[in-house]
Every structure is written in structure tokens, then in C-alpha cells.
Write a protein that holds these residues in place. Sequence first.
Motif, PDB file in Angstrom:
ATOM      1  N   VAL A 304      32.711  61.452  38.224  1.00 34.20           N
ATOM      2  CA  VAL A 304      33.656  60.527  37.581  1.00 34.20           C
ATOM      3  C   VAL A 304      33.048  59.135  37.422  1.00 34.20           C
ATOM      4  N   LYS A 305      32.414  58.639  38.463  1.00 34.27           N
ATOM      5  CA  LYS A 305      31.912  57.261  38.437  1.00 34.27           C
ATOM      6  C   LYS A 305      30.810  57.097  37.398  1.00 34.27           C
ATOM      7  N   GLY A 306      31.021  56.169  36.494  1.00 34.07           N
ATOM      8  CA  GLY A 306      30.019  55.924  35.453  1.00 34.07           C
ATOM      9  C   GLY A 306      30.106  56.877  34.274  1.00 34.07           C
ATOM     10  N   SER A 307      31.256  57.563  34.133  1.00 32.38           N
ATOM     11  CA  SER A 307      31.353  58.614  33.117  1.00 32.38           C
ATOM     12  C   SER A 307      31.809  58.108  31.742  1.00 32.38           C
ATOM     13  N   SER A 308      31.607  56.855  31.434  1.00 39.65           N
ATOM     14  CA  SER A 308      31.959  56.398  30.081  1.00 39.65           C
ATOM     15  C   SER A 308      30.910  55.381  29.639  1.00 39.65           C
ATOM     16  N   ASP A 309      30.345  55.606  28.456  1.00 36.60           N
ATOM     17  CA  ASP A 309      29.272  54.725  27.987  1.00 36.60           C
ATOM     18  C   ASP A 309      29.800  53.354  27.573  1.00 36.60           C
ATOM     19  N   PHE A 310      31.108  53.285  27.316  1.00 34.86           N
ATOM     20  CA  PHE A 310      31.700  52.047  26.815  1.00 34.86           C
ATOM     21  C   PHE A 310      33.153  52.008  27.272  1.00 34.86           C
ATOM     22  N   TYR A 311      33.813  50.883  27.040  1.00 38.81           N
ATOM     23  CA  TYR A 311      35.241  50.801  27.323  1.00 38.81           C
ATOM     24  C   TYR A 311      36.004  50.992  26.007  1.00 38.81           C
ATOM     25  N   GLY A 312      36.707  52.100  25.869  1.00 34.09           N
ATOM     26  CA  GLY A 312      37.542  52.354  24.695  1.00 34.09           C
ATOM     27  C   GLY A 312      38.915  51.764  24.950  1.00 34.09           C
ATOM     28  N   MET A 313      39.332  50.845  24.096  1.00 35.80           N
ATOM     29  CA  MET A 313      40.517  50.036  24.376  1.00 35.80           C
ATOM     30  C   MET A 313      41.571  50.214  23.287  1.00 35.80           C
ATOM     31  N   ASN A 314      42.728  50.734  23.672  1.00 34.94           N
ATOM     32  CA  ASN A 314      43.894  50.715  22.787  1.00 34.94           C
ATOM     33  C   ASN A 314      44.850  49.673  23.319  1.00 34.94           C
ATOM     34  N   THR A 315      45.219  48.714  22.499  1.00 36.46           N
ATOM     35  CA  THR A 315      46.123  47.684  23.002  1.00 36.46           C
ATOM     36  C   THR A 315      47.039  47.191  21.909  1.00 36.46           C
ATOM     37  N   TYR A 316      48.244  46.860  22.306  1.00 38.74           N
ATOM     38  CA  TYR A 316      49.274  46.505  21.325  1.00 38.74           C
ATOM     39  C   TYR A 316      49.991  45.207  21.627  1.00 38.74           C
ATOM     40  N   THR A 317      50.184  44.890  22.922  1.00 35.01           N
ATOM     41  CA  THR A 317      51.101  43.787  23.218  1.00 35.01           C
ATOM     42  C   THR A 317      50.773  43.140  24.559  1.00 35.01           C
ATOM     43  N   THR A 318      51.641  42.246  24.985  1.00 37.41           N
ATOM     44  CA  THR A 318      51.550  41.589  26.285  1.00 37.41           C
ATOM     45  C   THR A 318      52.934  41.660  26.919  1.00 37.41           C
ATOM     46  N   ASN A 319      52.957  41.948  28.207  1.00 37.99           N
ATOM     47  CA  ASN A 319      54.237  41.968  28.917  1.00 37.99           C
ATOM     48  C   ASN A 319      54.304  40.822  29.920  1.00 37.99           C
ATOM     49  N   LEU A 320      55.466  40.193  30.008  1.00 40.60           N
ATOM     50  CA  LEU A 320      55.733  39.264  31.102  1.00 40.60           C
ATOM     51  C   LEU A 320      56.226  40.102  32.272  1.00 40.60           C
ATOM     52  N   CYS A 321      55.632  39.876  33.451  1.00 40.25           N
ATOM     53  CA  CYS A 321      55.901  40.757  34.585  1.00 40.25           C
ATOM     54  C   CYS A 321      56.626  40.036  35.711  1.00 40.25           C
ATOM     55  N   LYS A 322      57.689  40.708  36.166  1.00 40.91           N
ATOM     56  CA  LYS A 322      58.467  40.214  37.306  1.00 40.91           C
ATOM     57  C   LYS A 322      58.386  41.231  38.434  1.00 40.91           C
ATOM     58  N   ALA A 323      58.281  40.737  39.651  1.00 47.25           N
ATOM     59  CA  ALA A 323      58.275  41.639  40.806  1.00 47.25           C
ATOM     60  C   ALA A 323      59.678  42.222  41.002  1.00 47.25           C
ATOM     61  N   GLY A 324      59.711  43.333  41.732  1.00 52.18           N
ATOM     62  CA  GLY A 324      61.017  43.837  42.135  1.00 52.18           C
ATOM     63  C   GLY A 324      61.524  45.029  41.362  1.00 52.18           C
ATOM     64  N   GLY A 325      60.713  45.522  40.428  1.00 55.12           N
ATOM     65  CA  GLY A 325      61.141  46.707  39.694  1.00 55.12           C
ATOM     66  C   GLY A 325      60.942  47.969  40.521  1.00 55.12           C
ATOM     67  N   GLU A 326      61.498  49.076  40.042  1.00 60.85           N
ATOM     68  CA  GLU A 326      61.366  50.358  40.730  1.00 60.85           C
ATOM     69  C   GLU A 326      60.350  51.266  40.035  1.00 60.85           C
ATOM     70  N   ASP A 327      59.967  50.876  38.822  1.00 59.07           N
ATOM     71  CA  ASP A 327      59.211  51.790  37.978  1.00 59.07           C
ATOM     72  C   ASP A 327      57.738  51.852  38.402  1.00 59.07           C
ATOM     73  N   GLU A 328      57.383  52.964  39.046  1.00 60.88           N
ATOM     74  CA  GLU A 328      56.003  53.096  39.537  1.00 60.88           C
ATOM     75  C   GLU A 328      54.985  53.114  38.400  1.00 60.88           C
ATOM     76  N   PHE A 329      55.414  53.585  37.230  1.00 65.34           N
ATOM     77  CA  PHE A 329      54.464  53.675  36.115  1.00 65.34           C
ATOM     78  C   PHE A 329      54.128  52.299  35.559  1.00 65.34           C
ATOM     79  N   GLN A 330      54.862  51.293  35.961  1.00 66.99           N
ATOM     80  CA  GLN A 330      54.539  49.908  35.602  1.00 66.99           C
ATOM     81  C   GLN A 330      54.103  49.125  36.846  1.00 66.99           C
ATOM     82  N   GLY A 331      53.706  49.846  37.887  1.00 65.70           N
ATOM     83  CA  GLY A 331      53.304  49.164  39.121  1.00 65.70           C
ATOM     84  C   GLY A 331      54.464  48.420  39.767  1.00 65.70           C
ATOM     85  N   ARG A 332      55.661  48.935  39.591  1.00 60.54           N
ATOM     86  CA  ARG A 332      56.897  48.342  40.107  1.00 60.54           C
ATOM     87  C   ARG A 332      57.108  46.917  39.608  1.00 60.54           C
TER      88      ARG A 332
END
Length: 490
Positions: A304-332
Amino acid sequence: MAAPPHTQDKLPGDFLWGFATASFQIEGSTDADGRGKSIWDDFAKQPGKTLDGRDGDVATDSYRRWQADLDLLVAYGVRSYRFSLAWSRIIPLGGRADPVNEAGIRWYSDFIDALLERGIVPFVTIYHWDLPQALHNRYGGWLNKDEIVQDYVRYSRVCFERFGDRVKHWLTMNEPWCISVLGYGRGVFAPGRSSDRMRSPEGDSSTEPWIAGHSVILAHAHAVQLYRSEFKAAQGGQIGITLNGDWALPYDDSPQNIAAAQHALDVAIGWFADPIYLGYYPAYLHEMLGARLPAFTPEELAVVKGSSDFYGMNTYTTNLCKAGGEDEFQGRAEYTFTRPDGTQLGTQAHCAWLQDYPQGFRELLNYLYKRYRKPIYVTENGFAVKDENSMSIEQALADADRVQYFRGACQSVLAAVREDGVDVRAYFAWSLLDNFEWADGYVTRFGLTYVDYETQERFPKDSAKFVCQWFKEHIEPEEKEDEDKRRDEP
Ligand code: PNW
């Protein structure tokens, strides 16, 4: 080698730019030439899975209208086109002992030839979410690491063998976060597994997404190992993965919100990028998940380590982040676009998760380059104009919000390269065409080309004209020699 002198307001002469699509979103012809079913075929047909109740059977009809798509790419003057291969066209049942479908291979092979004849560099995604249904039925698809890794590697081998003489840019996977979270956590994408019984009859959102993600990483890494050991020397291409990830800003400067923004990045991006580029899962993932986070064996980690020749980046937006959420998929972290003073971060898109904030794109480019130290290929970036689907075609073509989005994005790339020293080598706008936008059906339009779904006619939007003109003006002339080399490739 010392970098050649550059003009500050242009990108290097070998910068690749173009548009991106994905097989299931554009091809249609789901029964043609021996194609097998994918998990999206039936999923989209189940009641309530897409906003408009429509499926991918026709999409933009690109399997049949490939000539029209090529004409567009030529008219736009792109250097490159990013598209994906449908696994179930190439191996209809998907598995390592299942037969290869020559008709499916021929279609992609001809398409690749047609691109090269026009001087367009094929940028090929091996897997963009359309898993063969048979593999899901047989053993649960991405939930079964041992099976799926072998099947994916064999599928990749067929791709390298059959297309690798001409394809020099490979992406193993598109957006493992979406595959794992939307398919096996929230259940809004195929195969639609979730703990939410209203949504899905089965699934365990607390474990399955992390298991699926682990399999995706390993399948990617083993395919790269195969490419490097058996194909790269002769074929000379590059291979890597593409990750989705949006910039995360702390809601305010309180320590807990600063931490929340980092946790959001750790889960959205670090979950995949840290093992692949650095060799371990982020500490925060261990902390949040404990024993629910699958572990890599030392042998796996070496692959796994080193298994990508480049960084492939898909990006769309920016989120403002507040602590205290429950959603693990957003790092809470809780995500919002509303600043503490009540103003909005940027212009709202048609989909709730997207606002235009170009500064965030530039900051993310810097963050990724500092952290992972790889050349960056922006493989997706785009915007869906609010209510575009209910406008007349004329109104939709005057897509001022999308033009503004791409102006900001292009300037961010240029500034990151020229002012910040970030090594960005490619930019693909999502998407060449309006298309099947997954759970949004055809309601949300991401195309820089409008598609009239009654007639399948294509009409360039203002944004397409803007992007083409911008790249025409902002890339240095190629050295004659390089240009010849690129045209000859291969
Ligand atoms: C990407 N989110 O998906 C995909 O790679 C494309 O196939 C898709 O059409 C495009 O972005 C536009 O949506 C995403 O919820 C889907 O944050 C959902 C999210 C992000 C990306």
C-alpha cells in the motif's frame, strides 16, 4: 535539473487539461455487445433511489454517440479526456475466472484510437463505481477483501494488456470515500447498504464502510504493484488513485473547531491518502473507530505505501467545520456554509453540499502538496447551477455561476503553481456533458455542455467556452520537440 524560466501568468507547456466523465453516467446501452449488469443498473430502478426515478439505461447515449462526444472534445481543443471503463463490458461477470468480452474491449480500444488520432491524451479510470452485479451477488463485492482484490487485479491486468500500449495515464479508483460511505454507510449509492432500515433492508453502517474502504485501498495497491512489476517498463505509463476531498475551514478560531476541521480532513482524505502516501491510517481514525478500523498486515502495508505515482484530486467545495457532530464519515464535524456572522461562504449550487469558494481550492492544493509531496492531477472539479434543469435551454447555456466557479478555480490552480510552488500537472473539469448524476438522476446538471435529453443534442454552455479560452491563454507554448513527442505518443 533546474526548472526552466517561466512567465508568472501561465501554466507550463506540458500541462494537461480537459474534461472528465464516467462510464455509467454517460454510456447508456446497458445491454449492448454482451455487457453484464452493474450494481447501478438495478439500484437506480428501485423506487426512491434517484430523485427523478430515472436510471442509466440511456444516459447521454454516449456508447452510440461517441462520435458526437469526440467532436465536442476536438471543438473544445482539449489536450486530454478523462473517462472510465465499465468493468462489466470488459468482463461481464467480473470475476477472475469469468470470460473476457471482446466486443466490450473493442469499443474502448476503438475509442482510445480515435482520441489518439485527434491528438487527445486518454486519461483512464479503471473503476468509477459500476461494480459487476455478479460480484456483489457472489460474495458481497467490496465487503469481501480476499475475493474482490483478486478479481479487481485480474480486471486491471486485462486493461493493461489490452489498452496499456496506448494508455499512459491510469487511475485505479475514483473516490474511495464515496464508494465506501455512500454505498455501504449512508446507503444512498449502489449497492445501497446502510443501517437505516428505511433506506435499506440490510447493512451495518458502523463497520461496513470501513471494511469496504480497506478493500478498495488493497485492490488499488495490488493493481499498481502488478502494473509496476509487469507493465510499466514496457509501457511507460503512470498510475495512481483519485480521491475526493473538500477543503475544511474551522467555523471559528476556537480550538475545538480547529480540531474539527482537521478531523474532517483526516476522514475525508487521510483515510485513504495517509496509508497510500505515508503508510498508516490517521491517528484520529484509530481513536474514533478503535477495533472497527481494519488493520493492515505488514505485507499489505508494504504494497500500500507508495502505491500512487501522483495525487489524483477531485474537489468541489469548502466546508466550515464545527465540533460536536455525530457523523463519523465527516470526522464527527458538522458542516455548514453559513459563517458565524450569518453570511454564506459562496454561491450555492443546485446540490446542498456545494458552494463556490475558490480560495479553499488553493488552500487544499497547498495542504495536499505539503502533506503528500506528490505531483497533483486535478481529475475533477465542477459546479451544478441552481435550478438549471427547470430553465429553457437558452437560459441554461448562459451559466454565469458556473463561469464564475471555473474562473475562480483556474485562477486558484495558476496561483498555486506560480505563487505557491505547488506541482499541479493536470486539470479536468467535471463534466464534459450533463449526465446521470447518480442519486440525483438527471435533475442536477454538472455539464459544461448542455444535453437535451429529448433529442440527445449537445450544446456548449458559456462555461465550456470560458474554460477552453482560459487554457488557451494560460498555457505556455510547448517546446516544439515536446509537442512532437506528445503527438506521437505512443
Ligand atoms: C463525484 N458529496 O461524486 C463523482 O466522481 C462524479 O461521478 C460525480 O458526478 C461528481 O462528483 C459530481 O457529484 C461526488 O456528496 C458525489 O460530497 C458526492 C459528493 C462528492 C462527490
